[in-house]
Design a protein around this motif. Structure first.
Motif, PDB file in Angstrom:
ATOM      1  N   ALA B  16       0.787  -1.239   0.000  1.00 46.41           N
ATOM      2  CA  ALA B  16       0.000   0.000   0.000  1.00 46.41           C
ATOM      3  C   ALA B  16       0.817   1.287   0.000  1.00 46.41           C
ATOM      4  N   VAL B  17       2.108   1.210  -0.372  1.00 51.92           N
ATOM      5  CA  VAL B  17       2.857   2.472  -0.499  1.00 51.92           C
ATOM      6  C   VAL B  17       2.665   3.082  -1.881  1.00 51.92           C
ATOM      7  N   GLY B  18       2.090   2.341  -2.810  1.00 51.30           N
ATOM      8  CA  GLY B  18       1.780   2.904  -4.114  1.00 51.30           C
ATOM      9  C   GLY B  18       2.682   2.430  -5.242  1.00 51.30           C
ATOM     10  N   LYS B  19       3.222   1.232  -5.118  1.00 52.38           N
ATOM     11  CA  LYS B  19       4.106   0.726  -6.175  1.00 52.38           C
ATOM     12  C   LYS B  19       3.375   0.601  -7.509  1.00 52.38           C
ATOM     13  N   SER B  20       2.212  -0.058  -7.450  1.00 52.30           N
ATOM     14  CA  SER B  20       1.480  -0.278  -8.707  1.00 52.30           C
ATOM     15  C   SER B  20       1.000   1.038  -9.297  1.00 52.30           C
ATOM     16  N   SER B  21       0.608   1.980  -8.414  1.00 54.58           N
ATOM     17  CA  SER B  21       0.147   3.281  -8.902  1.00 54.58           C
ATOM     18  C   SER B  21       1.284   4.021  -9.586  1.00 54.58           C
ATOM     19  N   LEU B  22       2.457   3.901  -9.005  1.00 52.61           N
ATOM     20  CA  LEU B  22       3.632   4.554  -9.579  1.00 52.61           C
ATOM     21  C   LEU B  22       3.895   4.013 -10.983  1.00 52.61           C
ATOM     22  N   VAL B  23       3.802   2.711 -11.128  1.00 56.90           N
ATOM     23  CA  VAL B  23       4.037   2.095 -12.435  1.00 56.90           C
ATOM     24  C   VAL B  23       2.953   2.510 -13.420  1.00 56.90           C
ATOM     25  N   LEU B  24       1.713   2.538 -12.937  1.00 53.91           N
ATOM     26  CA  LEU B  24       0.597   2.907 -13.815  1.00 53.91           C
ATOM     27  C   LEU B  24       0.778   4.340 -14.323  1.00 53.91           C
ATOM     28  N   ARG B  25       1.236   5.223 -13.425  1.00 51.65           N
ATOM     29  CA  ARG B  25       1.485   6.609 -13.831  1.00 51.65           C
ATOM     30  C   ARG B  25       2.618   6.645 -14.846  1.00 51.65           C
ATOM     31  N   PHE B  26       3.679   5.905 -14.569  1.00 57.71           N
ATOM     32  CA  PHE B  26       4.853   5.926 -15.447  1.00 57.71           C
ATOM     33  C   PHE B  26       4.544   5.313 -16.819  1.00 57.71           C
ATOM     34  N   VAL B  27       3.837   4.206 -16.816  1.00 58.30           N
ATOM     35  CA  VAL B  27       3.616   3.482 -18.065  1.00 58.30           C
ATOM     36  C   VAL B  27       2.447   4.059 -18.863  1.00 58.30           C
ATOM     37  N   LYS B  28       1.375   4.415 -18.161  1.00 56.64           N
ATOM     38  CA  LYS B  28       0.170   4.841 -18.895  1.00 56.64           C
ATOM     39  C   LYS B  28      -0.260   6.253 -18.569  1.00 56.64           C
ATOM     40  N   ASP B  29       0.432   6.891 -17.661  1.00 55.18           N
ATOM     41  CA  ASP B  29       0.057   8.217 -17.214  1.00 55.18           C
ATOM     42  C   ASP B  29      -1.389   8.236 -16.718  1.00 55.18           C
ATOM     43  N   GLN B  30      -1.718   7.232 -15.941  1.00 60.20           N
ATOM     44  CA  GLN B  30      -3.069   7.155 -15.380  1.00 60.20           C
ATOM     45  C   GLN B  30      -2.984   7.011 -13.873  1.00 60.20           C
ATOM     46  N   PHE B  31      -4.126   7.254 -13.228  1.00 61.60           N
ATOM     47  CA  PHE B  31      -4.185   7.022 -11.794  1.00 61.60           C
ATOM     48  C   PHE B  31      -5.553   6.476 -11.427  1.00 61.60           C
ATOM     49  N   ASP B  32      -5.542   5.610 -10.467  1.00 62.79           N
ATOM     50  CA  ASP B  32      -6.735   4.906 -10.069  1.00 62.79           C
ATOM     51  C   ASP B  32      -6.852   5.090  -8.562  1.00 62.79           C
ATOM     52  N   ASP B  33      -7.921   5.715  -8.105  1.00 65.48           N
ATOM     53  CA  ASP B  33      -7.990   5.969  -6.663  1.00 65.48           C
ATOM     54  C   ASP B  33      -8.127   4.709  -5.845  1.00 65.48           C
ATOM     55  N   TYR B  34      -8.848   3.765  -6.406  1.00 63.71           N
ATOM     56  CA  TYR B  34      -9.074   2.522  -5.647  1.00 63.71           C
ATOM     57  C   TYR B  34      -8.455   1.344  -6.371  1.00 63.71           C
ATOM     58  N   ARG B  35      -7.251   1.068  -6.041  1.00 63.85           N
ATOM     59  CA  ARG B  35      -6.599  -0.088  -6.670  1.00 63.85           C
ATOM     60  C   ARG B  35      -6.582  -1.250  -5.707  1.00 63.85           C
ATOM     61  N   GLU B  36      -6.885  -2.404  -6.234  1.00 65.17           N
ATOM     62  CA  GLU B  36      -6.764  -3.581  -5.374  1.00 65.17           C
ATOM     63  C   GLU B  36      -5.289  -3.880  -5.153  1.00 65.17           C
ATOM     64  N   SER B  37      -5.008  -4.477  -4.015  1.00 67.39           N
ATOM     65  CA  SER B  37      -3.598  -4.754  -3.764  1.00 67.39           C
ATOM     66  C   SER B  37      -3.116  -5.857  -4.703  1.00 67.39           C
TER      67      SER B  37
END
Lengths: 889, 207
Positions: B16-37
């Motif tokens: 829950a530190v935001g690893k997947s969100s970081l990748v999603l931002r880097f790869v697709k420039d997107q953000f998802d408020d509710y991501r499953e772990s």
């Protein structure tokens, strides 16, 4: 018909790429399948094709690229394999035709004739009597030793009546009508009626679709009769000039004579001889046109590795059921049947040589893949297909069944001493003895260890060893040769006695291997002791190969449809990785125990935009994909967007797994399964369980921490006490109990609860309950971490020659073992001593037999072999029994 | 001709530190408020083109942060050229966890691995528990790259990956192999730096 065959040949060559090409070209189907219009795709060489064939016999997940966590392997390649498998399975399923199934009945025989010319009636071997037609009593008893003339009908009517009583009225009528038919048409061979009657019941199982013209009476005769002979000609000239066919003719005549009036139904389709090895195929005349594409080969592996006194001959043939003119149903590709008749190296100690012979034969026995088609003519003749691999290849078959059967004098022997083998065979405790003998059978060992005949299946052997019988000279009670032989190769072998005699053995075997898509059932497997002209006895087996028909057009269109649905799975510019959702990532099995299955399922939902191919992968590259206590089915698959696939994951601890788990220090089992989606993610699924306590005789098991060991003696005493108080009046262990009751009993032992059974109004327990307690006792002893008698003492046990000596040896047992040993043997002794209804003499004979039976049942369990400590020649099973007999008789 | 490189990058850090969100931002420039772990490990790729037209393709393994899958992490960081160890600036415990990961990497990963420490969730600076000074000091002591990001706003995300992309070609030794993706990852890989060994086609695993 011709175009049909051409089509099948072309399908042999068709690769996935081609099918995808069909997808794009919307040309009419039949033309697109015509070989002439489809050049051989350059990308796939014949070697690769052979590779494909070999691969088809193994499960899909083993054909994928090596992969592990973090190293997905060749995802694109894996996608093609998984997709192809999936598309075909789906298309096949979608285009199956109702009632369009054909059962091809094949009778296979093998006979080492020892250079003799036919001198006896072969009808038992070539026609057989189905074992299911015998009464149960017949099955248990040894077959009579004297040759029975098939012409004597003395006891047949009795058998018939017995059988008829079980039949429904309809069957009855059939039989009557056939009876009259037979008696009208045959008067020379009265034995014919036996066969007709005895097989009538199976007529129903033989779908009439392919054989519209068959009368019901002939429906149960084999459609194909495949006979393998070895040592047809032992003369030295035969080795040098193997062109004589006189003996072949003589044997074929004998076969036809054995078929009696049925001979008129058959034609010889093909034969192949190499020196003493002859393989002949007869087929029903009515089906003659269904067989095509006959190919032959032969390889010598005898003297100098090339001579034909040993080796193999093989015939491959394509079977295509006749098309019914009136309907759309047809079989778009043939069933490929391959028969191999082989004769491997002789002598007990040559087992490695036999294994090597097998591999040599599977490499060298090759069929020219046929020069009759333009495409294949381009291949160099060296690119032939190895035989053992001819197991239904995907290329051949759009939906194929293919089948290799091997009929053989394999010369594999039994790895026990000559004395033990003869004693075990001579005893009336046939079931137990066969188990022991077959466990030591060299061929079974080789298959188990993957040294030869890997993947081949053999039916249970319930006939006596087929070698070596003597015609005159010294024989034992069963007729096996006792002659001392002195000319064996001087290979070091422990104990010279083994070199002295030819041990009886199952040297003549019939094995089969088939493609995963093939449906092959083995109906019978018999030895024919009544044919006594050779030092071997002939063996026969019956198989049924089921071919399902599909609507060919429908299949092609389904194929296209599914290829279209799965077209976009590869990476490209706008690639979106596949996305799946699992309904759970934690499987908690709770408490698991020996021989209890707990099933869980996992739903894989495709929530992405493209089809998703998945596979389970191991954590490390050389690891197993799943721990031994979890079984996964299926291991690979494909989910279309929006669809759900259900995977079943079953926790099960069988005996080998139990012995593995018993040695672990922890009872908590945790494992992470990794589900890899091709070009996507690794999904983790945790599987948890707690493995029940490990039972050991000794309270301090050397390998285990004390908290994991449960006091087995206590539970054993519970079982023994219960049996002593409630079950001594019935014949325990003779029959099996009820599986559910056994489980319930084990559960009570685990929990310490009272047994949940109540006696009936007479104060006695039902027989099934008693038998189940007996089963529970045997299995409990079998599941102990160590055998009751430590393996180190086994050799000593069998040296004991008297009751006193045997009891003295108990001093060397560990104290815990002594207690268990004494309680169990005292119990067995007690049930042996139960009074019988018979008179004094008869009673003591019965008691002795009972003791023999109990020692045969318990000796292998109480003195269990531990795999790792087993010496090359196991401790004599007969000796173990004798040791136990001192205590219970 | 411009140079092309390919590197394996692994993301590690507490749940829950935001690893997947970081990748999603880097790869697709997107953000998802509710991501499953993440329960497993996801594979993604992204290419960074530097000013001198050098292009660096990252093959990214985004791993699960949960403790129960910790034993599988070595399978994903083995042979990685770089690791981004992520912590949450609003959770000081997550920095502690990051230190544990870094110690493990220093002990067990490829000795030449480039490690970047990344403080995520700067959009929540009001609840900051980890000061920039503290993290920076630790990174300097250990010789790590360091940066702060917000996967939600995108702040600092490209900076940190670009910094890694610039550093890697200078450091990556000739012996360091590319990613282990094998044939599936990249259909054509012309122009891979000659100093690097060719990416083995079909080689499943470098273990």
């Amino acid at each position: 018909m011709d175009s049909l065959l051409a089509t099948s040949v072309s399908s042999l060559l068709r690769s996935t790429e081609e099918l995808k090409a069909i997808l794009e070209a919307d040309a009419p189907l039949d033309e697109s399948l015509e070989l002439g219009t489809r050049p051989w795709p350059g990308a796939i060489s014949a070697n690769q094709l052979a590779e494909k064939r070999r691969l088809l016999a193994v499960p899909v997940h083993t054909r994928l690229s090596p992969a592990c966590a973090g190293s997905p392997g060749d995802d694109s390649g894996d996608i093609s394999i998984i997709r192809e498998e999936w598309v075909r399975a789906r298309a096949r399923e979608a285009s199956l035709q109702d009632g369009g199934e054909v059962a091809l009945k094949i009778r296979i025989g093998t006979f080492n004739v020892n250079g003799k010319m036919p001198s006896q009636d072969l009808s038992p071997w070539v026609r057989g009597i189905e074992p299911s037609r015998r009464s149960p009593a017949d099955m248990n008893a040894l077959p009579p030793l004297k040759p029975i003339s098939p012409l004597s009908l003395g006891d047949v009517p009795v058998l018939e009546r017995h059988d008829l009583s079980d039949q429904k009225t309809a069957g009855d009528m059939d039989i009557k009508s056939i009876r009259s038919q037979v008696s009208n048409t045959t008067n020379t061979m009265s034995s014919a009626s036996t066969t007709s009657f005895s097989t009538t019941t199976t007529v129903v199982a033989n779908p009439p679709a392919a054989k519209a013209n068959n009368s019901r009476a002939e429906g149960s005769d084999p459609d194909m009769l495949v006979l393998g002979f070895q040592e047809l000609d032992l003369s030295a000239e035969a080795l040098l000039y193997s062109t004589k066919v006189t003996r072949e003719d003589a044997w074929c005549d004998a076969v036809l004579a054995g078929l009696g009036e049925k001979a008129a139904l058959y034609d010889k389709l093909a034969s192949k001889q190499l020196v003493g090895m002859l393989l002949v195929i007869f087929v029903k005349k009515t089906l003659r046109d269904c067989f095509s594409d006959v190919k032959f080969c032969a390889v010598g592996s005898g003297i100098l590795g090339v001579m034909g006194n040993k080796g193999g001959t093989a015939i491959r043939v394509s079977f295509t059921p006749l098309r019914k003119h009136s309907s759309e149903i047809w079989w778009p590709s043939p069933t490929i049947l391959t028969f191999v008749n082989s004769h491997l190296a002789a002598f007990d100690e040559m087992v490695d040589r036999r294994n090597a012979d097998f591999h040599d034969l599977s490499r060298r026995l090759t069929f020219n893949s046929g020069n009759n088609t333009p495409a294949e003519a381009n291949q160099s003749p060296s690119q032939l297909l190895p035989i053992s691999l001819v197991v239904g290849d995907r290329a051949t078959c759009m939906m194929n069944v293919a089948h290799t059967a091997s009929t053989t004098d394999l010369n594999y022997r039994i790895d026990l001493s000559d004395g033990d083998i003869r004693t075990l065979l001579g005893s009336h405790l046939r079931e137990q003895n066969f188990q022991i003998l077959l466990r030591s059978d060299q061929l079974n060992t080789a298959i188990r260890r993957g040294e030869a005949f890997e993947g081949f299946k053999e039916a249970n052997i319930s006939h006596l060893p087929t070698y070596r019988f003597s015609t005159g000279g010294l024989v034992d009670d069963l007729g096996y040769d006792m002659k001392l032989t002195s000319s064996l190769p001087s290979i070091p072998w422990p104990g010279s006695e083994y070199r002295c005699r030819r041990k009886p053995g199952w040297t003549d075997r019939i094995l089969a291997i088939s493609a995963p898509t093939a449906s092959v059932a083995e109906r019978s497997y018999q030895g024919h002791r009544e044919i006594t002209m050779s030092d071997h006895r002939p063996v026969s087996a019956e198989f049924e190969v089921h071919t399902k028909s599909v609507g060919a057009r429908q299949f092609e269109s389904e194929l296209r449809r599914y290829y279209r649905l799965t077209a976009d799975m590869e990476e490209d510019e706008e690639f979106e990785p596949p996305k799946i959702k699992l309904d759970s990532t934690l499987l908690d099995y709770g408490k698991i125990a020996y021989e209890r299955s707990i099933a869980k399922s996992l739903e894989i939902e495709n929530i992405g935009k493209i089809p998703c191919a998945f596979r389970f992968i191991p954590v490390e590259i050389n690891d197993a994909i799943h721990p031994p206590w979890v079984q996964i089915e299926p291991m690979t698959g494909l989910v279309l967007p929006g669809e759900i696939v259900i995977i079943s994951l079953t926790a099960h601890v069988d005996l080998p797994t139990a012995s593995l788990l018993n040695l672990r220090r922890k009872s908590r089992l945790r494992s992470t399964l990794i589900l890899h989606t091709a070009l996507g993610k690794d999904h983790f699924i945790s599987a948890h369980a707690v493995y029940g306590p490990v039972r050991s005789i000794s309270p301090k098991h050397e390998m285990l921490p004390p908290e994991r060991v449960q006091n087995a003696p206590q539970e054993l005493m519970r079982l023994v006490n219960w049996l002593m108080s409630n079950a001594t009046s019935i014949d325990l262990f003779l029959h099996s109990g009820d599986e559910n009751l056994v489980t319930a009993i084990r559960e009570c032992l685990d929990t310490g609860d009272e047994f949940p059974f109540a006696p009936n109004s007479n104060g006695a327990y039902e027989e099934t309950i008693c038998l189940s307690f007996g089963d529970a006792l045997l299995r409990f002893l079998d599941s102990l971490a160590d055998p009751v008698v430590p393996p180190a003492l086994h050799a000593k046990c069998i040296e004991m020659t008297s009751r006193d000596e045997a009891f003295e040896l108990l001093d060397e047992f560990p104290p815990e073992s002594i207690n268990v040993w004494i309680s169990v043997t005292a119990f067995l002794h007690f049930i042996c001593q139960q009074p019988s209804t018979a008179n004094a003499d008869e009673g003591s004979r019965q008691r002795f037999q009972r003791a023999e039976f109990l020692s045969a049942t318990f000796a292998p369990v109480l003195l269990r072999e531990v795999e790792a400590t087993t010496p090359s020649l196991p401790v004599s099973p007969v000796g173990k029994r004798n040791f136990l007999m001192f205590f219970i008789e | 001709m411009s140079k092309q490189y390919q590197f394996k990058l692994v993301l590690l850090g507490e749940s829950a530190v935001g690893k997947s969100s970081l990748v999603l931002r880097f790869v697709k420039d997107q953000f998802d408020d509710y991501r499953e772990s993440t329960i497993g490990a996801a594979f993604l790729t992204q290419t960074v083109t530097l000013e001198d037209q050098t292009s660096v393709k990252f093959e990214i393994w985004d791993t699960a942060g949960q403790e129960r899958y910790k034993s599988l992490a070595p399978m994903y960081y083995r042979n990685a050229n770089c690791a981004v160890v992520v912590y949450d600036i609003t959770q000081s415990a997550s920095l502690e966890k990051a230190r544990t990961w870094i110690r493990e990497l220093q002990r067990q990963a490829d000795p030449n691995i480039v490690i970047a420490l990344c403080g995520n969730k700067t959009d929540l600076a009001a609840r900051r528990q980890v000061t920039q000074e503290e993290a920076k000091k630790y990174a300097e002591e250990e010789g790590l790259m360091w940066g702060e990001t917000s996967a939600k706003t995108g702040e600092g995300v490209n900076d940190i990956f670009t910094a890694i992309a610039k550093k890697l070609p200078l450091i990556a030794p000739p012996s360091a192999r590319g990613a282990t993706r094998g044939a599936a990852g990249a259909p054509a890989r012309t122009g891979v730096d000659l100093n690097k060994q060719p990416v083995a086609q079909n080689e499943p695993c470098n273990c």
